[in-house]
Design an enzyme around this catalytic site. Sequence first.
Site, mmCIF file in Angstrom:
data_model
loop_
_atom_site.group_PDB
_atom_site.id
_atom_site.type_symbol
_atom_site.label_atom_id
_atom_site.label_comp_id
_atom_site.label_asym_id
_atom_site.label_seq_id
_atom_site.Cartn_x
_atom_site.Cartn_y
_atom_site.Cartn_z
ATOM 1 N N PHE A 10 0.823 -1.199 0.000
ATOM 2 C CA PHE A 10 0.000 0.000 0.000
ATOM 3 C C PHE A 10 0.863 1.257 0.000
ATOM 4 C CE2 PHE A 10 -2.963 -3.047 1.840
ATOM 5 C CZ PHE A 10 -4.194 -2.671 1.312
ATOM 6 N N ASP A 11 0.518 2.189 -0.877
ATOM 7 C CA ASP A 11 1.025 3.547 -0.732
ATOM 8 C C ASP A 11 0.399 4.123 0.541
ATOM 9 O OD1 ASP A 11 2.262 6.030 -1.595
ATOM 10 O OD2 ASP A 11 0.233 6.677 -2.092
ATOM 11 N N LEU A 12 0.917 5.277 0.993
ATOM 12 C CA LEU A 12 0.450 5.825 2.265
ATOM 13 C C LEU A 12 -0.442 7.056 2.061
ATOM 14 C CD1 LEU A 12 0.383 5.830 5.313
ATOM 15 C CD2 LEU A 12 2.714 6.753 5.336
ATOM 16 N N VAL A 170 -1.149 -1.189 -4.331
ATOM 17 C CA VAL A 170 -2.334 -0.343 -4.273
ATOM 18 C C VAL A 170 -1.858 1.087 -4.069
ATOM 19 C CG1 VAL A 170 -4.497 0.182 -3.080
ATOM 20 C CG2 VAL A 170 -3.712 -2.199 -3.258
ATOM 21 N N ASP A 172 -2.325 5.642 -5.421
ATOM 22 C CA ASP A 172 -3.188 6.688 -5.972
ATOM 23 C C ASP A 172 -2.522 7.555 -7.022
ATOM 24 O OD1 ASP A 172 -2.786 9.736 -4.252
ATOM 25 O OD2 ASP A 172 -1.533 7.984 -3.903
#
Length: 234
Positions: A10-12, A170, A172
Amino acid sequence: MKESRLLVLFDLDGTLVDPAGSITGGISSALAACGLPVPADADLQRMVGPALAVSLKEIAGVPEERVAEVITRYRAVYQTEGMAQSRPYPGIRRVLEQLRAAGAVLAVATQKPEPLAVELLGVQGLLDLFDSVHGSPADEQAAAALDGKQTIIRAALTRHAGSYDNAVMVGDRLHDVHGAADNALDCIGVGWGFAADGELEAEGAAAVVHSAEELLAELECFSTQERACAHGRL
């Protein structure tokens, strides 16, 4: 259908946690305090994702010799105020808890300096849900010399080598898509972050989801090694 143990990276900021203006507002304030021009809002939004030193030079036009000064001002306010202003996106905690309950391995792969990423996750009560956290070096000028997300994702894959059968990113922003592709991974884009309209689709995201429920459904496709998903994955 065969189940596989899934590693989810995961990106943060913009994926797990909504900075609630603390990043763009903090950058704006730091630039103004240093007597430097403040970019338009759209450009400030583009600065979320890459290493901060890179964004300051390439988007805000900050001279090399003043980058450290701006970063120091920005980080001081971010640590005292910005982290507390941030909030997990709706449904994210539930996504993480359900993935863990299903046996997935969870890791964070972010271009935020790793110590700050760990601190932010702790402040938001999410740290214990992850098996590892991977970020940029604390020295942000050194971070600017790295090949972006690629190296960070590779570090996460190396850390968990042998503990998963399938992996997916994952994120954005386009940097998440590119970093995943450079490591032969698919990337699921989330539509609630900082990407411009159409950015994730244009850069080759395997799917773009718009809610926690859609994200869980898409990840189910990876855990079952299914190659045709409801959200358009090929």
